[in-house]
Design a protein around this motif. Sequence first.
Motif, PDB file in Angstrom:
ATOM      1  N   GLY A   1      -6.874  -5.752   9.937  1.00 44.35           N
ATOM      2  CA  GLY A   1      -7.163  -6.184   8.579  1.00 44.35           C
ATOM      3  C   GLY A   1      -7.666  -5.057   7.705  1.00 44.35           C
ATOM      4  O   GLY A   1      -7.256  -4.917   6.538  1.00 44.35           O
ATOM      5  N   ARG A   2      -8.537  -4.220   8.273  1.00 42.88           N
ATOM      6  CA  ARG A   2      -9.056  -3.093   7.494  1.00 42.88           C
ATOM      7  C   ARG A   2      -7.955  -2.092   7.153  1.00 42.88           C
ATOM      8  O   ARG A   2      -7.905  -1.555   6.032  1.00 42.88           O
ATOM      9  CB  ARG A   2     -10.183  -2.393   8.272  1.00 42.88           C
ATOM     10  N   VAL A   3      -7.069  -1.842   8.104  1.00 41.39           N
ATOM     11  CA  VAL A   3      -5.971  -0.895   7.869  1.00 41.39           C
ATOM     12  C   VAL A   3      -5.047  -1.429   6.776  1.00 41.39           C
ATOM     13  O   VAL A   3      -4.648  -0.689   5.858  1.00 41.39           O
ATOM     14  CB  VAL A   3      -5.200  -0.640   9.176  1.00 41.39           C
ATOM     15  N   LEU A   4      -4.699  -2.700   6.856  1.00 36.89           N
ATOM     16  CA  LEU A   4      -3.814  -3.286   5.842  1.00 36.89           C
ATOM     17  C   LEU A   4      -4.490  -3.307   4.480  1.00 36.89           C
ATOM     18  O   LEU A   4      -3.840  -3.064   3.450  1.00 36.89           O
ATOM     19  CB  LEU A   4      -3.392  -4.693   6.259  1.00 36.89           C
ATOM     20  N   ASP A   5      -5.789  -3.580   4.450  1.00 39.00           N
ATOM     21  CA  ASP A   5      -6.522  -3.533   3.178  1.00 39.00           C
ATOM     22  C   ASP A   5      -6.496  -2.134   2.576  1.00 39.00           C
ATOM     23  O   ASP A   5      -6.384  -1.968   1.357  1.00 39.00           O
ATOM     24  CB  ASP A   5      -7.982  -3.966   3.385  1.00 39.00           C
ATOM     25  N   ALA A   6      -6.601  -1.120   3.432  1.00 36.71           N
ATOM     26  CA  ALA A   6      -6.628   0.260   2.944  1.00 36.71           C
ATOM     27  C   ALA A   6      -5.323   0.646   2.263  1.00 36.71           C
ATOM     28  O   ALA A   6      -5.308   1.443   1.315  1.00 36.71           O
ATOM     29  CB  ALA A   6      -6.919   1.215   4.102  1.00 36.71           C
ATOM     30  N   MET A   7      -4.194   0.087   2.737  1.00 34.48           N
ATOM     31  CA  MET A   7      -2.896   0.469   2.200  1.00 34.48           C
ATOM     32  C   MET A   7      -2.294  -0.584   1.273  1.00 34.48           C
ATOM     33  O   MET A   7      -1.384  -0.274   0.509  1.00 34.48           O
ATOM     34  CB  MET A   7      -1.918   0.726   3.353  1.00 34.48           C
ATOM     35  N   GLN A   8      -2.752  -1.810   1.316  1.00 32.27           N
ATOM     36  CA  GLN A   8      -2.140  -2.901   0.561  1.00 32.27           C
ATOM     37  C   GLN A   8      -2.059  -2.644  -0.945  1.00 32.27           C
ATOM     38  O   GLN A   8      -1.042  -2.949  -1.566  1.00 32.27           O
ATOM     39  CB  GLN A   8      -2.908  -4.208   0.818  1.00 32.27           C
ATOM     40  N   PRO A   9      -3.098  -2.074  -1.579  1.00 37.70           N
ATOM     41  CA  PRO A   9      -3.005  -1.904  -3.031  1.00 37.70           C
ATOM     42  C   PRO A   9      -1.867  -0.997  -3.473  1.00 37.70           C
ATOM     43  O   PRO A   9      -1.466  -1.029  -4.629  1.00 37.70           O
ATOM     44  CB  PRO A   9      -4.371  -1.287  -3.392  1.00 37.70           C
ATOM     45  N   THR A  10      -1.349  -0.191  -2.585  1.00 41.22           N
ATOM     46  CA  THR A  10      -0.295   0.756  -2.957  1.00 41.22           C
ATOM     47  C   THR A  10       1.020   0.430  -2.262  1.00 41.22           C
ATOM     48  O   THR A  10       1.898   1.270  -2.139  1.00 41.22           O
ATOM     49  CB  THR A  10      -0.726   2.189  -2.590  1.00 41.22           C
ATOM     50  N   THR A  11       1.177  -0.812  -1.815  1.00 42.20           N
ATOM     51  CA  THR A  11       2.315  -1.139  -0.969  1.00 42.20           C
ATOM     52  C   THR A  11       3.665  -0.938  -1.657  1.00 42.20           C
ATOM     53  O   THR A  11       4.671  -0.722  -1.000  1.00 42.20           O
ATOM     54  CB  THR A  11       2.193  -2.586  -0.457  1.00 42.20           C
ATOM     55  N   GLN A  12       3.707  -1.014  -3.003  1.00 40.21           N
ATOM     56  CA  GLN A  12       4.975  -0.836  -3.694  1.00 40.21           C
ATOM     57  C   GLN A  12       5.418   0.625  -3.732  1.00 40.21           C
ATOM     58  O   GLN A  12       6.545   0.916  -4.098  1.00 40.21           O
ATOM     59  CB  GLN A  12       4.868  -1.376  -5.124  1.00 40.21           C
ATOM     60  N   ARG A  13       4.543   1.536  -3.344  1.00 37.18           N
ATOM     61  CA  ARG A  13       4.842   2.960  -3.449  1.00 37.18           C
ATOM     62  C   ARG A  13       5.235   3.586  -2.118  1.00 37.18           C
ATOM     63  O   ARG A  13       5.494   4.787  -2.060  1.00 37.18           O
ATOM     64  CB  ARG A  13       3.628   3.696  -4.030  1.00 37.18           C
ATOM     65  N   HIS A  14       5.271   2.813  -1.076  1.00 36.47           N
ATOM     66  CA  HIS A  14       5.674   3.344   0.217  1.00 36.47           C
ATOM     67  C   HIS A  14       6.310   2.231   1.054  1.00 36.47           C
ATOM     68  O   HIS A  14       6.290   1.068   0.667  1.00 36.47           O
ATOM     69  CB  HIS A  14       4.481   3.946   0.959  1.00 36.47           C
ATOM     70  N   GLN A  15       6.857   2.609   2.168  1.00 35.17           N
ATOM     71  CA  GLN A  15       7.474   1.665   3.092  1.00 35.17           C
ATOM     72  C   GLN A  15       6.521   1.368   4.235  1.00 35.17           C
ATOM     73  O   GLN A  15       5.854   2.262   4.743  1.00 35.17           O
ATOM     74  CB  GLN A  15       8.770   2.255   3.641  1.00 35.17           C
TER      75      GLN A  15
END
Length: 330
Positions: A103-117
Amino acid sequence: MTVAAPAACLPAFDLSLRLLAAGGGLAVRARTVLRTRDIVFADFRPEWLASNLKFDLSLSAGGASEPSVRFSYNNFGESDAFRRKVESVFASFKDGYDLKALGRVLDAMQPTTQRHQTTLGFEWGATSDSPRIKVYFEELHHAYSLEERRSLARAVAHAAGGPVGRVPQESIAAIAVDFFPDGRCDVKFYSLFRTFEELLALPEVGEATAAIWRTSLSGLSRESRAFYYLTRRMSGGRIRSLKLYKIYEFAQFADFTPARREIAELLVRWGCGVDLRRIEQLEALCRKNGGKLYPVIASVDVGPVGLLKVDTYFSIRASGAARSSHVGAG
């Protein structure tokens, strides 16, 4: 989520997974592998394959390899709902994965999910019905500055349980976390290099490892439309292993013959003829079932006691389909 009607190449993919399980003595894992495939392929749309590689399968060969079944699936076309898919996969297993770290890992990257795969990878071995599950955040170099990528690397490592350790100075193209059924997590940083010599100049690449990589890459010389990753697997804030990848820029060519030939030469060079025959079996199976198997990555890993592991990655498309574009690793 629902499972859409399969594309023409999916029967070949399913049969390929079964063949890998049977050939590796892991037929008992096939049911779990296919159940996991059903979860990640929910809402799959065949038209995605015309513009992106959605999935791949990979084989490990060499003295350090163990029988395994491996495949990956990315979020192209379904970014908004992919977090739920990731969480559904983990929930389908009853082992001790560190779900709080996930959950912490996904939270760290979720806000920028449209900019990467984002990619999910799976690896089943002989000792557990649950796989090592890999969560990758890829193609970062297209949308983030180097300092942003280094900041993301620190954030993901901290979210996975840290300590963070040294973050690479070079162009970070991908960040990944491996989740193990016993609750352990490893973080991996993928640095991108356009030339092999740049990679060899790094201080942590010792002479023995460089010699093995040079020998390997001398056989990987037929296809020049490629670049390289160096992967640092981190554990406890320290580098646990280094792995070299050659990534084929296959969006630029329709003829995969040079890449296929150099992979065959690499396997023969390191005495992995049995694994080459398995690739030939997969190619024949795909042709018979309306698909084409094509190479996307070759990698060479030198373990702590010098045993070599060669990984080769392939995807499948319907025969005659348009070219795809994607970068991934495992």
